[in-house]
Design a protein around this motif. Structure first.
Motif, PDB file in Angstrom:
ATOM      1  N   GLU A 154       1.779   9.448   1.389  1.00 25.20           N
ATOM      2  CA  GLU A 154       2.137   8.944   0.063  1.00 25.20           C
ATOM      3  C   GLU A 154       3.559   8.418   0.119  1.00 25.20           C
ATOM      4  OE1 GLU A 154       3.190  10.942  -4.200  1.00 25.20           O
ATOM      5  OE2 GLU A 154       1.298  11.562  -3.297  1.00 25.20           O
ATOM      6  N   LEU A 155       3.732   7.180  -0.285  1.00 22.39           N
ATOM      7  CA  LEU A 155       5.049   6.550  -0.244  1.00 22.39           C
ATOM      8  C   LEU A 155       5.704   6.582  -1.619  1.00 22.39           C
ATOM      9  CD1 LEU A 155       7.270   4.862   1.091  1.00 22.39           C
ATOM     10  CD2 LEU A 155       5.906   2.823   0.619  1.00 22.39           C
ATOM     11  N   GLY A 195      10.880   7.464   2.794  1.00 20.46           N
ATOM     12  CA  GLY A 195      10.336   7.969   1.542  1.00 20.46           C
ATOM     13  C   GLY A 195       8.888   8.398   1.636  1.00 20.46           C
ATOM     14  N   THR A 196       8.295   8.365   2.839  1.00 18.69           N
ATOM     15  CA  THR A 196       6.901   8.768   3.000  1.00 18.69           C
ATOM     16  C   THR A 196       6.773  10.284   2.944  1.00 18.69           C
ATOM     17  OG1 THR A 196       6.440   6.820   4.362  1.00 18.69           O
ATOM     18  CG2 THR A 196       4.880   8.645   4.502  1.00 18.69           C
ATOM     19  N   ILE A 197       5.799  10.746   2.177  1.00 18.07           N
ATOM     20  CA  ILE A 197       5.475  12.166   2.106  1.00 18.07           C
ATOM     21  C   ILE A 197       4.193  12.393   2.888  1.00 18.07           C
ATOM     22  CG2 ILE A 197       4.864  14.083   0.570  1.00 18.07           C
ATOM     23  CD1 ILE A 197       6.454  12.708  -1.623  1.00 18.07           C
ATOM     24  N   ILE A 198       4.217  13.353   3.810  1.00 19.45           N
ATOM     25  CA  ILE A 198       3.060  13.652   4.653  1.00 19.45           C
ATOM     26  C   ILE A 198       2.525  15.023   4.260  1.00 19.45           C
ATOM     27  CG2 ILE A 198       2.210  13.900   7.003  1.00 19.45           C
ATOM     28  CD1 ILE A 198       4.550  12.224   7.948  1.00 19.45           C
ATOM     29  N   VAL A 219       0.864  -1.179   0.000  1.00 21.91           N
ATOM     30  CA  VAL A 219       0.000   0.000   0.000  1.00 21.91           C
ATOM     31  C   VAL A 219       0.898   1.225   0.000  1.00 21.91           C
ATOM     32  CG1 VAL A 219      -1.717   1.323   1.302  1.00 21.91           C
ATOM     33  CG2 VAL A 219      -1.884  -1.161   1.211  1.00 21.91           C
ATOM     34  N   ASP A 220       0.713   2.122  -0.955  1.00 18.01           N
ATOM     35  CA  ASP A 220       1.572   3.301  -1.018  1.00 18.01           C
ATOM     36  C   ASP A 220       0.792   4.605  -0.866  1.00 18.01           C
ATOM     37  OD1 ASP A 220       0.248   3.217  -3.401  1.00 18.01           O
ATOM     38  OD2 ASP A 220       2.000   3.623  -4.657  1.00 18.01           O
ATOM     39  N   ARG A 264       5.222   7.326  -9.635  1.00 21.37           N
ATOM     40  CA  ARG A 264       5.746   8.247  -8.630  1.00 21.37           C
ATOM     41  C   ARG A 264       6.986   7.682  -7.941  1.00 21.37           C
ATOM     42  NH1 ARG A 264       1.359   6.020  -5.626  1.00 21.37           N
ATOM     43  NH2 ARG A 264      -0.050   7.571  -6.509  1.00 21.37           N
ATOM     44  N   HIS A 265       7.104   6.335  -7.933  1.00 18.56           N
ATOM     45  CA  HIS A 265       8.243   5.729  -7.260  1.00 18.56           C
ATOM     46  C   HIS A 265       9.543   5.914  -8.049  1.00 18.56           C
ATOM     47  CE1 HIS A 265       5.698   3.905  -4.243  1.00 18.56           C
ATOM     48  NE2 HIS A 265       4.913   3.441  -5.185  1.00 18.56           N
TER      49      HIS A 265
END
Length: 359
Positions: free
Chosen positions: A155-156, A93-96, A4-5, A233-234
């Motif tokens: 978002e990962l 790498g998680t965007i908050i 889950v990303d 996005r990755h």
């Protein structure tokens, strides 16, 4: 484990405890005084980057995270206890982001990095706080301050140095399995890869880089066809893209040049920045082409594709041509991670600067 990303969660920090109004009432002490304590601070919510996590699956089902409130103050100079903080562990790498305003709060890029995402409310003041020489019996107190509340979008984007790009069944999963410790699912049908795979490629002692394999792209991916557009996005944090092309398609009616052009067109539609990244051409499955025909097939493809960049001829299954590719990738990644210092200008050798040093 399911990959889950993306996830949306609600977080609420604790409210501060209220202050207390109290006076000493003790026998044989004729002149008491205020002894109401302050309230405790509400619990805060922190995000921590955990290198052992690689998915946001925990936040797909646990969407509400609420810290405890601070305790109210009490008499006898007793201050309220602070609420316990909550620590949310997330993959690197998680965007908050704030889900309502789309404001970027933070990006977790360093291991064990701890970021405050929701601050707890401060405790209120008891009447002991207001005691002074002119106000000996204060009856004032303040309530606790409310804690912050937010709706967050997680978002990962995986942290990889190199990304693999190509059509389904181009051999990307076979390539990452051949060069790294990743073990993706490999089969003879398209869309075998359903989520990104990461692998560490070791070129030599203390020499390695990380490669990411995402689901294959097809024509129309920018408009939502297939699976690859969900995971492009990755590739946005990579230093290099490897465009893997199946030079020996199973169906004789398929033109590899047309497929390669379609992939590049979809990449440009999705994100111009991703399109502008350095991109190398990797011609795969040469073991399925007779040895005497390989050079002509490669030359014809490069000519019709009008490619001017680096070209590598490999067979991921037979592990042919991989060493030159890996060495070139490592040199490229190292050059971008640690750029060489600028060369000194000989015209200024030995010239003293204004502060007395040598320029």
């Amino acid at each position: 484990m399911k990959f889950v990303d993306e996830a949306t969660i609600d977080v609420a920090a604790g409210d501060g405890g209220a202050g207390c109004v109290s006076f000493r009432r003790e026998k044989f002490i004729p002149f008491g005084g205020p002894n109401g304590g302050d309230g405790g601070r509400g619990g805060s919510i922190w995000a921590v980057a955990d290198r052992n996590l690689n998915t946001l699956i925990d936040y797909r089902y646990a969407r509400r995270h609420e810290a405890r409130n601070g305790e109210p103050g009490r008499g006898s100079d007793q201050f309220g206890a602070a609420g316990e903080d909550i620590v949310l562990r997330m993959p690197l790498g998680t965007i908050i982001k704030d889900a309502e305003t789309d404001e970027l709060i933070t990006e977790l890029l360093a291991p064990d990095e701890k970021v405050l995402i929701c601050k707890g409310g401060d405790g209120g003041f008891g009447n002991l706080h207001f005691k002074s020489s002119t106000n000996r019996a204060p009856r004032q107190k303040t309530p606790g301050w409310p804690g912050e509340r937010r709706k967050l979008k997680l978002e990962l984007r995986v942290l990889a140095d190199v990304g693999l790009l190509g059509m389904p069944n181009a051999g990307k999963s076979t390539l990452i399995a051949a060069i790294s410790n990743a073990r993706p699912k490999i089969a003879d049908y398209p869309f075998t890869t359903l989520h990104p795979n990461l692998g560490v490629v070791r070129v030599g002692p203390e020499q390695s880089f990380v490669v990411a394999d995402v689901p294959g792209l097809i024509e129309g991916a920018a408009e939502g066809a297939g699976l690859g557009h969900q995971f492009l996005r990755h590739l946005q944090r990579t230093h290099l893209l490897l465009h893997v092309v199946d030079l020996a398609p199973f169906d004789a009616g398929i033109d590899p040049v047309a497929q390669a052009k379609a992939i590049v067109a979809e990449l440009k539609k999705y994100d111009q920045t991703l399109y502008d990244k350095p991109r190398w051409l990797v011609l795969n499955k040469l073991d399925m082409i007779p040895l005497e025909d390989r050079a002509a097939r490669v030359k014809d493809f490069v000519k019709r594709y009008r490619w001017k960049g680096p070209v590598f001829e490999i067979s991921a299954l037979a592990r042919e041509g991989l060493d030159p590719l890996l060495r070139a990738i490592f040199d490229h990644v190292q050059a971008h991670k640690h750029p060489a210092p600028p060369e000194a200008d000989p015209r200024f050798d030995g010239v003293q600067s204004a502060d007395g040093g040598v320029a």
